[in-house]
Design an enzyme around this catalytic site. Structure first.
Site, PDB file in Angstrom:
ATOM      1  N   SER A 114      -1.612  -6.670  -0.176  1.00  0.00           N
ATOM      2  CA  SER A 114      -0.180  -6.956  -0.024  1.00  0.00           C
ATOM      3  C   SER A 114       0.164  -8.369  -0.455  1.00  0.00           C
ATOM      4  O   SER A 114       1.126  -8.589  -1.199  1.00  0.00           O
ATOM      5  CB  SER A 114       0.240  -6.785   1.440  1.00  0.00           C
ATOM      6  OG  SER A 114       0.013  -5.482   1.892  1.00  0.00           O
ATOM      7  N   TYR A 140       2.276   2.421  -4.188  1.00  0.00           N
ATOM      8  CA  TYR A 140       2.180   1.580  -2.998  1.00  0.00           C
ATOM      9  C   TYR A 140       1.496   0.286  -3.393  1.00  0.00           C
ATOM     10  O   TYR A 140       0.344   0.285  -3.818  1.00  0.00           O
ATOM     11  CB  TYR A 140       1.381   2.271  -1.883  1.00  0.00           C
ATOM     12  CG  TYR A 140       1.322   1.447  -0.618  1.00  0.00           C
ATOM     13  CD1 TYR A 140       2.412   1.393   0.244  1.00  0.00           C
ATOM     14  CD2 TYR A 140       0.199   0.687  -0.305  1.00  0.00           C
ATOM     15  CE1 TYR A 140       2.379   0.604   1.385  1.00  0.00           C
ATOM     16  CE2 TYR A 140       0.167  -0.098   0.847  1.00  0.00           C
ATOM     17  CZ  TYR A 140       1.254  -0.130   1.680  1.00  0.00           C
ATOM     18  OH  TYR A 140       1.225  -0.917   2.821  1.00  0.00           O
TER      19      TYR A 140
HETATM   20  C1  LIG Z   1      -3.833  -0.707   0.195  1.00  0.00           C
HETATM   21  C2  LIG Z   1      -3.147  -1.041  -1.075  1.00  0.00           C
HETATM   22  C3  LIG Z   1      -2.425  -2.221  -1.220  1.00  0.00           C
HETATM   23  C4  LIG Z   1      -2.202  -3.156  -0.059  1.00  0.00           C
HETATM   24  O1  LIG Z   1      -3.393  -3.706   0.379  1.00  0.00           O
HETATM   25  P1  LIG Z   1      -3.499  -4.267   1.893  1.00  0.00           P
HETATM   26  O2  LIG Z   1      -4.869  -4.827   1.960  1.00  0.00           O
HETATM   27  O3  LIG Z   1      -3.263  -3.115   2.800  1.00  0.00           O
HETATM   28  O4  LIG Z   1      -2.476  -5.306   2.052  1.00  0.00           O
HETATM   29  C5  LIG Z   1      -1.882  -2.526  -2.449  1.00  0.00           C
HETATM   30  N1  LIG Z   1      -2.035  -1.697  -3.487  1.00  0.00           N
HETATM   31  C6  LIG Z   1      -2.725  -0.545  -3.398  1.00  0.00           C
HETATM   32  C7  LIG Z   1      -2.864   0.318  -4.603  1.00  0.00           C
HETATM   33  C8  LIG Z   1      -3.287  -0.173  -2.187  1.00  0.00           C
HETATM   34  O5  LIG Z   1      -3.947   0.987  -2.070  1.00  0.00           O
END
Ligand SMILES: *Cc1c(COP(=O)(O)O)cnc(C)c1O
Length: 440
Positions: A114, A140
């Protein structure tokens, strides 16, 4: 388990905020070893989720234990902001070595996918002076304001996207609502009309839409996007947070698509379970200004030592090759179940990133309700394996196990998934028991 005190699960419910929970089963942990999690009470459970892919080497891998122990015994500070430290600089050098890219490049460290995507968004907008971004419905990229603002996951609709964001549909060959050609035509039309390409800093791509349902891009789609964006000086940022670092069977998942990213984002597996993320990008962007993306303990020597151990293990344990071969065995086993259970509409993925798309009937491919997916996960937990679900309709079982998964464990996993699906179809799990585990 103590017979008098409250369970870990009950204490969790009273102490941990709902907003930080994504609980797919009653599993509560007190330890872990190898590719197994140890639950309260002492039972060990085969981990087919790899803690959402972060536990690339499983739990308590000797290489990580040793690296962390050594660095924490003589900590080279706790903040990369103030002083360079040996493990962080070495890890950055190693990341530059293993990632392709032209010209001078630099690495930024954070704690999570994130914050890394957040940093990428902010620095790209500032350095290019272009305010717009493009991403995909179903993508995401994280859960901080900046990274959430360029995400297109239905679970994130509680917050408005970043102004000027262009969300494109992702072509899905299993449920073909928008073809690759149609999406490219839509992009052209957007560029000609309300989204002038000279206002767009970058497009964010997942090489496989992961939380969106483990959807593989049609061949040539992402490289066609890269070509179109390149014409307008729009940078390509590849989010390798979930699929990167050997999981797909290659070091980088984007290599399957022939992409040449301008910027690459790493997270999850990079720290092997410790908080660590990285952005690798052109120096002219990444050196935009000092003190622009600061987090005190990011790049600290303990997390970056774990990162170095992970990169070393990928090479010495040949984890990309292992992900490819164990992944093929695992996927083949799940595909074989499809002949027995029409509820399995599709088994797809790359390497050890595998999804089972559950359907009401194989002809019209209507997704099963979330309660059915949750029941299979619940029964899987009872039978001794941990996994979870993804997808905009909550109908895709997700398997992101440690890349150290053995062939024997893969077979054990297939057997548990087999029995879990059979038992759910036989009505052995009630709606009430899974109601608390329907999350998104
Ligand atoms: C999990 C994820 C994130 C975010 O990572 P976090 O460690 O949860 O903050 C960003 N991009 C993708 C593709 C993810 O799967």
């Amino acid at each position: 388990m103590s017979t008098t005190g409250p369970s870990l699960r009950e204490r969790d419910a009273h102490a941990i905020a709902q907003i930080g929970r994504l609980r797919f089963s009653p599993l509560s942990l007190v330890g872990g070893a190898g590719n197994r999690l140890i639950e309260e009470g002492g039972r060990s459970v085969l981990d087919l989720s790899g803690s959402a892919g972060a536990a690339i080497l499983g739990y308590s891998h000797p290489a990580i234990v040793e690296a962390v122990e050594k660095s924490v015994r003589s900590m080279a500070g706790a903040s990369l902001l103030l002083y360079p430290n040996e493990p962080a600089v070495s890890l950055a050098e190693e990341l530059l070595r293993i990632t392709p890219g032209k010209g001078e490049r630099r690495v930024w460290f954070g704690h999570s996918g994130s914050d890394a995507n957040d940093c990428a968004v902010r620095v790209l907008a500032a350095a290019t002076k272009r305010p717009r971004f493009i991403s995909f419905i179903g993508s995401y990229h994280g859960n901080l304001s900046g990274s959430m603002g360029i995400s297109g996951h239905t679970a994130m609709t509680h917050t408005l996207p970043r102004p000027g964001l262009l969300l494109l549909p992702f072509p899905d060959t299993f449920r073909p609502q928008f073809s690759a050609e149609a999406v490219l035509a839509l992009l052209d039309y957007q560029f000609e009309t309300t989204c002038p390409p000279e206002q767009v800093a970058a497009i964010f791509l997942e090489p496989i839409l992961s939380d969106g349902g483990i959807i593989l891009p049609p061949p040539g789609f992402l490289s066609a996007l890269q070509e179109r964006c390149g014409r307008h000086g729009i940078m390509v940022v590849v989010d390798e947070v979930k699929l990167g670092l050997a999981r797909s069977g290659l070091t980088h998942c984007f290599q399957h698509e022939g992409l040449e990213p301008d910027m690459i984002v790493f997270g999850k597996s990079l720290g092997g379970g410790l908080p660590l993320s990285a952005v690798v990008g052109p120096q002219r962007i990444m050196d935009h200004a000092p003190a622009f993306a600061l987090q005190t303990t990011a790049g600290n020597p303990v997390a970056t030592s774990a990162g170095r151990a992970v990169l070393a293990a990928i090479e010495t344990e040949k984890l990309a090759e292992r992900a490819s071969s164990t992944g093929a065995l695992f996927s083949d086993g799940l595909c074989a179940l499809a002949a027995k259970y029409p509820i399995i509409g599709d088994v797809r993925g790359r390497g050890l990133a595998v999804g089972i798309d559950l359907v009401v009937d194989p002809k019209n491919r209507t997704p099963v309700p979330a309660s059915t997916t949750a029941k299979i996960i619940y029964r899987g937990y009872e039978l001794g394996a941990a996994f979870s679900y993804v997808g905009l309709k909550a109908n895709v079982l997700e398997f992101m196990p440690p890349l150290t998964l053995t062939e024997k464990e893969a077979c054990e996993g297939i057997d548990i998934v087999d029995r879990a699906i059979g038992d759910v179809l036989d009505g052995k799990v009630s709606d009430e028991s899974v109601a608390p585990f329907i999350m998104w």
